[in-house]
Scaffold this motif. Structure first.
Motif, PDB file in Angstrom:
ATOM      1  N   GLY A   1       0.827  -1.199   0.000  1.00 41.50           N
ATOM      2  CA  GLY A   1       0.000   0.000   0.000  1.00 41.50           C
ATOM      3  C   GLY A   1       0.864   1.253   0.000  1.00 41.50           C
ATOM      4  N   PHE A   2       0.334   2.337  -0.527  1.00 38.27           N
ATOM      5  CA  PHE A   2       1.084   3.587  -0.642  1.00 38.27           C
ATOM      6  C   PHE A   2       0.208   4.765  -0.238  1.00 38.27           C
ATOM      7  N   ASN A   3       0.809   5.721   0.467  1.00 39.16           N
ATOM      8  CA  ASN A   3       0.212   7.036   0.679  1.00 39.16           C
ATOM      9  C   ASN A   3       0.955   8.038  -0.198  1.00 39.16           C
ATOM     10  N   VAL A   4       0.219   8.880  -0.894  1.00 45.32           N
ATOM     11  CA  VAL A   4       0.815   9.861  -1.798  1.00 45.32           C
ATOM     12  C   VAL A   4       0.564  11.260  -1.240  1.00 45.32           C
ATOM     13  N   THR A   5       1.637  12.006  -1.039  1.00 45.04           N
ATOM     14  CA  THR A   5       1.559  13.365  -0.519  1.00 45.04           C
ATOM     15  C   THR A   5       2.363  14.284  -1.438  1.00 45.04           C
ATOM     16  N   THR A   6       2.446  15.545  -1.069  1.00 44.65           N
ATOM     17  CA  THR A   6       3.378  16.443  -1.746  1.00 44.65           C
ATOM     18  C   THR A   6       4.731  16.360  -1.056  1.00 44.65           C
ATOM     19  N   GLN A   7       5.772  16.799  -1.735  1.00 41.25           N
ATOM     20  CA  GLN A   7       7.099  16.794  -1.131  1.00 41.25           C
ATOM     21  C   GLN A   7       7.219  17.853  -0.044  1.00 41.25           C
ATOM     22  N   GLU A   8       6.372  18.865  -0.094  1.00 40.47           N
ATOM     23  CA  GLU A   8       6.416  19.926   0.910  1.00 40.47           C
ATOM     24  C   GLU A   8       5.632  19.561   2.166  1.00 40.47           C
ATOM     25  N   ASP A   9       4.519  18.854   2.008  1.00 44.80           N
ATOM     26  CA  ASP A   9       3.663  18.478   3.135  1.00 44.80           C
ATOM     27  C   ASP A   9       3.472  16.964   3.105  1.00 44.80           C
ATOM     28  N   LYS A  10       4.267  16.255   3.888  1.00 41.87           N
ATOM     29  CA  LYS A  10       4.250  14.792   3.865  1.00 41.87           C
ATOM     30  C   LYS A  10       3.222  14.191   4.819  1.00 41.87           C
ATOM     31  N   LYS A  11       2.435  15.031   5.492  1.00 41.57           N
ATOM     32  CA  LYS A  11       1.437  14.522   6.423  1.00 41.57           C
ATOM     33  C   LYS A  11       0.035  14.503   5.835  1.00 41.57           C
ATOM     34  N   THR A  12      -0.230  15.369   4.882  1.00 40.30           N
ATOM     35  CA  THR A  12      -1.546  15.419   4.248  1.00 40.30           C
ATOM     36  C   THR A  12      -1.594  14.459   3.072  1.00 40.30           C
ATOM     37  N   VAL A  13      -2.382  13.407   3.191  1.00 40.92           N
ATOM     38  CA  VAL A  13      -2.459  12.370   2.160  1.00 40.92           C
ATOM     39  C   VAL A  13      -3.398  12.823   1.046  1.00 40.92           C
ATOM     40  N   LEU A  14      -2.858  12.901  -0.161  1.00 44.18           N
ATOM     41  CA  LEU A  14      -3.655  13.287  -1.324  1.00 44.18           C
ATOM     42  C   LEU A  14      -4.300  12.092  -1.996  1.00 44.18           C
ATOM     43  N   MET A  15      -3.540  10.999  -2.088  1.00 44.72           N
ATOM     44  CA  MET A  15      -4.006   9.793  -2.765  1.00 44.72           C
ATOM     45  C   MET A  15      -3.541   8.559  -2.007  1.00 44.72           C
ATOM     46  N   TYR A  16      -4.218   7.471  -2.277  1.00 45.83           N
ATOM     47  CA  TYR A  16      -3.930   6.209  -1.592  1.00 45.83           C
ATOM     48  C   TYR A  16      -4.024   5.082  -2.614  1.00 45.83           C
ATOM     49  N   ALA A  17      -3.083   4.157  -2.567  1.00 45.42           N
ATOM     50  CA  ALA A  17      -3.089   3.014  -3.487  1.00 45.42           C
ATOM     51  C   ALA A  17      -2.894   1.736  -2.697  1.00 45.42           C
ATOM     52  N   ILE A  18      -3.576   0.675  -3.092  1.00 44.30           N
ATOM     53  CA  ILE A  18      -3.458  -0.611  -2.417  1.00 44.30           C
ATOM     54  C   ILE A  18      -3.458  -1.734  -3.445  1.00 44.30           C
ATOM     55  N   GLU A  19      -2.570  -2.679  -3.233  1.00 46.08           N
ATOM     56  CA  GLU A  19      -2.451  -3.844  -4.117  1.00 46.08           C
ATOM     57  C   GLU A  19      -3.544  -4.848  -3.808  1.00 46.08           C
ATOM     58  N   GLU A  20      -4.005  -5.552  -4.845  1.00 46.06           N
ATOM     59  CA  GLU A  20      -4.958  -6.645  -4.690  1.00 46.06           C
ATOM     60  C   GLU A  20      -4.315  -7.919  -5.243  1.00 46.06           C
TER      61      GLU A  20
ATOM     62  N   THR B   1      -5.456  -0.044  -7.429  1.00 45.94           N
ATOM     63  CA  THR B   1      -6.254   1.145  -7.704  1.00 45.94           C
ATOM     64  C   THR B   1      -5.664   2.323  -6.950  1.00 45.94           C
ATOM     65  N   LEU B   2      -5.542   3.443  -7.625  1.00 44.26           N
ATOM     66  CA  LEU B   2      -5.089   4.693  -7.011  1.00 44.26           C
ATOM     67  C   LEU B   2      -6.323   5.541  -6.729  1.00 44.26           C
ATOM     68  N   TRP B   3      -6.541   5.840  -5.434  1.00 46.03           N
ATOM     69  CA  TRP B   3      -7.733   6.568  -5.002  1.00 46.03           C
ATOM     70  C   TRP B   3      -7.368   7.983  -4.585  1.00 46.03           C
ATOM     71  N   ARG B   4      -8.287   8.885  -4.784  1.00 42.73           N
ATOM     72  CA  ARG B   4      -8.124  10.237  -4.229  1.00 42.73           C
ATOM     73  C   ARG B   4      -8.540  10.208  -2.762  1.00 42.73           C
ATOM     74  N   GLY B   5      -7.706  10.775  -1.898  1.00 42.62           N
ATOM     75  CA  GLY B   5      -7.962  10.727  -0.464  1.00 42.62           C
ATOM     76  C   GLY B   5      -7.112   9.668   0.216  1.00 42.62           C
ATOM     77  N   ALA B   6      -7.365   9.459   1.491  1.00 44.81           N
ATOM     78  CA  ALA B   6      -6.538   8.566   2.300  1.00 44.81           C
ATOM     79  C   ALA B   6      -7.096   7.158   2.415  1.00 44.81           C
ATOM     80  N   HIS B   7      -8.237   6.879   1.770  1.00 47.42           N
ATOM     81  CA  HIS B   7      -8.862   5.562   1.887  1.00 47.42           C
ATOM     82  C   HIS B   7      -9.478   5.157   0.548  1.00 47.42           C
ATOM     83  N   LYS B   8      -9.938   3.908   0.505  1.00 52.44           N
ATOM     84  CA  LYS B   8     -10.556   3.384  -0.711  1.00 52.44           C
ATOM     85  C   LYS B   8     -11.946   3.950  -0.958  1.00 52.44           C
ATOM     86  N   THR B   9     -12.440   4.760  -0.050  1.00 48.18           N
ATOM     87  CA  THR B   9     -13.763   5.352  -0.228  1.00 48.18           C
ATOM     88  C   THR B   9     -13.729   6.618  -1.079  1.00 48.18           C
TER      89      THR B   9
END
Length: 319
Positions: A73-92, A110-118
């Motif tokens: 699984g991956f959390n995607v953020t900006t390089q400037e703000d590594k705490k705010t998750v923009l996108m989330y990806a999880i392997e199946e 699947t690459l999702w917008r936000g911090a979860h699969k929702t």
């Protein structure tokens, strides 16, 4: 009062018909255009950021201790703000697929917008089972297929036939070569340039080159770089961090930029699986010392080892 003749009544009905029920209802605004592709791919979030920071999620302590390889699984953020998750990806993928096939196992992601699969889907990826990367292969090249959020193919990243340095071709939905993904080279392409990102920085780069240019430092259009997390995390956790710098594409449409960057994100997921995950014999020894101390070519998965990694292993064995 005179009676109205039937003839007069029929004429009135023909010339002035009564309004229908639909005519009496208030008018409703109608959409005059379909949703654009940028709305389909996470609301255009990829085109909003010229660079991203990708953090691989760490397994829990029990999985780390037993060496289990969990779904990546991956959390995607900006390089400037590594705490705010923009996108989330999880392997199946299935446990037995990961256990038996290691880093070459088949998966979907699947690459999702936000911090979860929702959240809103941004892009989808399919990585089929292929042979381990190797020089002078003639078939079964490593590959990842890219799709938009609706499952429509938008391109692929495929291993090319190479001799000394691994190379991947990134193609668009029409099969046209868009970029070449490779480590920076020296000596006319025969060796990896280990110091492209600086001396003793522990940064492992894969550069994004336009077709037809020499694959050396300074010619890159963008880059995917594995970065150092600290000695403790590198040795004892099952995760990696990456910096993503997208090529500058100001002359292209927003939808086209979205698709290109979705392909590059999928290429990053493939590179991580091949060069920073467990070996193909089923083991999950991800923290091999070549990853930690050097920019090796094949990363312990069959191929060229290198002097810095060998020195590091020798020091640790005798310390």
């Amino acid at each position: 009062m005179k009676n109205r003749s039937p003839h007069t009544s029929n004429t009135l009905h023909k010339t002035q018909p009564y309004a229908s029920v639909h005519d009496l209802l208030p008018s409703t605004p109608v959409l005059t255009h379909a949703p654009t592709e940028s709305h389909q791919m996470g609301g255009g979030i990829l085109s909003e950021h010229p660079s991203l920071f990708v953090q691989q999620k760490t397994n829990d302590w029990f999985q780390e201790m037993l060496g289990f390889q969990a779904e990546t699984g991956f959390n995607v953020t900006t390089q400037e703000d590594k705490k705010t998750v923009l996108m989330y990806a999880i392997e199946e993928s299935s446990f037995w697929m990961r256990f038996l096939l290691g880093s070459i196992h088949e998966w979907k992601m699947t690459l999702w917008r936000g911090a979860h699969k929702t959240g809103i889907p941004v892009a989808k990826y399919y990585r089929p089972l292929r042979l381990q990367p190797a020089a002078l292969k003639c078939c079964c090249y490593q590959e990842i297929q890219h799709e938009n959020s609706k499952g429509v193919p938008i391109g692929a990243t495929t291993e090319d036939c190479w001799t000394c340095v691994p190379r991947f071709n990134i193609t668009d939905a029409h099969g046209k070569l868009e970029y070449i993904l490779s480590k920076p080279t020296c000596l006319y392409g025969t060796c990896v340039n280990y110091w492209a990102e600086g001396i003793c920085t522990c940064r492992v780069p894969f550069y994004i080159f336009e077709p037809g240019v020499e694959q050396v430092k300074g010619n890159e259009a963008g880059k995917l770089v594995k970065v150092w997390k600290g000695l403790a995390e590198q040795l004892f956790t099952d995760s990696d961090n990456f910096e993503v710098t997208f090529p500058t594409e100001s002359v292209r449409s927003k939808e086209s930029i979205e698709e290109t960057r979705a392909r590059l994100m999928g290429s990053l997921f493939l590179v991580n699986q091949l060069y920073f995950e467990g070996s193909s014999d089923g083991s999950t020894q991800r923290r091999n010392m070549n990853n930690v101390f050097s920019h090796n070519t094949m990363n312990g998965n069959g191929g060229f080892s290198n002097l810095p990694g060998e020195i590091a292993r020798s020091v640790l064995r005798h310390s």
